[in-house]
Design a protein around this motif. Structure first.
Motif, mmCIF file in Angstrom:
data_model
loop_
_atom_site.group_PDB
_atom_site.id
_atom_site.type_symbol
_atom_site.label_atom_id
_atom_site.label_comp_id
_atom_site.label_asym_id
_atom_site.label_seq_id
_atom_site.Cartn_x
_atom_site.Cartn_y
_atom_site.Cartn_z
ATOM 1 N N GLN A 94 -19.183 -9.407 -36.913
ATOM 2 C CA GLN A 94 -20.256 -10.389 -36.414
ATOM 3 C C GLN A 94 -18.763 -11.778 -36.398
ATOM 4 O O GLN A 94 -18.424 -12.200 -35.243
ATOM 5 N N THR B 40 -18.181 -10.845 -32.806
ATOM 6 C CA THR B 40 -19.268 -11.298 -32.060
ATOM 7 C C THR B 40 -18.383 -12.779 -32.121
ATOM 8 O O THR B 40 -18.628 -13.122 -30.404
ATOM 9 N N ASP B 41 -17.914 -13.250 -31.916
ATOM 10 C CA ASP B 41 -17.102 -14.709 -32.442
ATOM 11 C C ASP B 41 -15.964 -14.333 -31.743
ATOM 12 O O ASP B 41 -16.089 -15.682 -30.571
ATOM 13 N N THR C 71 -17.046 -14.103 -28.315
ATOM 14 C CA THR C 71 -17.923 -15.448 -27.686
ATOM 15 C C THR C 71 -16.254 -16.554 -27.712
ATOM 16 O O THR C 71 -16.545 -16.544 -26.077
ATOM 17 N N GLN D 111 -19.187 -10.928 -20.497
ATOM 18 C CA GLN D 111 -20.668 -11.490 -20.557
ATOM 19 C C GLN D 111 -20.998 -10.213 -20.857
ATOM 20 O O GLN D 111 -22.133 -10.278 -22.255
ATOM 21 N N TRP E 140 -19.914 -9.515 -24.877
ATOM 22 C CA TRP E 140 -20.425 -9.695 -25.714
ATOM 23 C C TRP E 140 -22.027 -9.932 -25.796
ATOM 24 O O TRP E 140 -22.030 -9.574 -27.306
ATOM 25 N N GLN E 141 -22.733 -9.071 -25.064
ATOM 26 C CA GLN E 141 -23.472 -9.411 -24.566
ATOM 27 C C GLN E 141 -24.028 -7.888 -26.200
ATOM 28 O O GLN E 141 -24.466 -7.351 -26.749
ATOM 29 N N LYS F 119 -21.673 -6.714 -27.984
ATOM 30 C CA LYS F 119 -21.614 -7.058 -29.862
ATOM 31 C C LYS F 119 -22.601 -7.437 -29.770
ATOM 32 O O LYS F 119 -22.836 -7.522 -31.331
ATOM 33 N N ASN F 120 -23.155 -8.676 -29.597
ATOM 34 C CA ASN F 120 -24.277 -9.588 -30.106
ATOM 35 C C ASN F 120 -25.389 -8.138 -30.110
ATOM 36 O O ASN F 120 -25.987 -8.389 -31.352
ATOM 37 N N THR F 121 -26.144 -7.249 -28.925
ATOM 38 C CA THR F 121 -26.801 -6.191 -29.557
ATOM 39 C C THR F 121 -26.634 -5.892 -31.189
ATOM 40 O O THR F 121 -27.328 -5.322 -31.881
ATOM 41 N N LEU G 257 -24.733 -6.198 -33.795
ATOM 42 C CA LEU G 257 -25.042 -7.375 -34.828
ATOM 43 C C LEU G 257 -26.018 -7.759 -34.907
ATOM 44 O O LEU G 257 -26.658 -7.879 -36.087
ATOM 45 N N LYS G 258 -27.092 -7.578 -33.595
ATOM 46 C CA LYS G 258 -28.795 -8.115 -33.926
ATOM 47 C C LYS G 258 -28.596 -6.996 -35.350
ATOM 48 O O LYS G 258 -29.861 -6.737 -35.829
#
Length: 152
Positions: free
Chosen positions: A15, A18-19, A22, A98, A101-102, A104-106, A108-109
């Motif tokens: 998290q 990812t933050d 971002t 981008q 971020w994608q 890291k976000n993946t 995290l999800k």
């Protein structure tokens, strides 16, 4: 009595990452917009200066003044070329940001999904424990009433 999610530290770390990605992406987008704005300003200034040259030529100017105009336009053209390189580099940086971020976000999800599944298993266990206690209570209550001869 529910167990804690064993990957909770990893979830929190992802998290945070990812933050941070971002925030970085926001900075990269702002830098790209700033570079584009500077390029547009230079292009507008060049167009205005070229128009001044046309007007000056129509009114008649000396060779020295013409040479000065042309020299200055060449400098502006060089600045525009450099700024286009900066815009291109900024676009590449934004694209990499981008992608970062994608990714890291993946991640995290994915970890978040594991956490949600863990929470659901723990809720079901707790529901079963509560149901078992309720069943035991009801059985005892029924058994007590049967011994007392109390009607149900």
């Amino acid at each position: 009595m529910s167990s804690t999610f064993s990957l909770q530290p990893l979830l929190e770390l992802m998290q945070e990452k990812t933050d941070e990605a971002t925030r970085r992406l926001g900075q990269l987008i702002a830098a790209e917009q700033n570079a584009r704005s500077r390029l547009q300003m230079l292009e507008n200034y060049r167009a205005e200066y070229a128009e001044r040259l046309r007007q000056a030529i129509s009114q008649g100017i000396t060779r020295q003044v013409l040479a000065n105009y042309q020299d200055f336009l060449a400098r502006i053209d060089e600045a525009i070329l450099q700024q286009r390189k900066i815009v291109s580099q900024s676009e590449n940086n934004t694209a990499r940001g981008q992608q970062d971020w994608q990714e890291k976000n993946t991640r995290l999800k994915a970890i978040g999904t594991l956490s949600d599944r863990h929470d659901e298993r723990e809720r079901r266990k707790e529901d079963k424990r509560e149901q078992k206690l309720l069943d035991e209570f009801t059985t005892r209550k029924f058994a007590t009433r049967s011994k007392d001869g109390t009607p149900e």
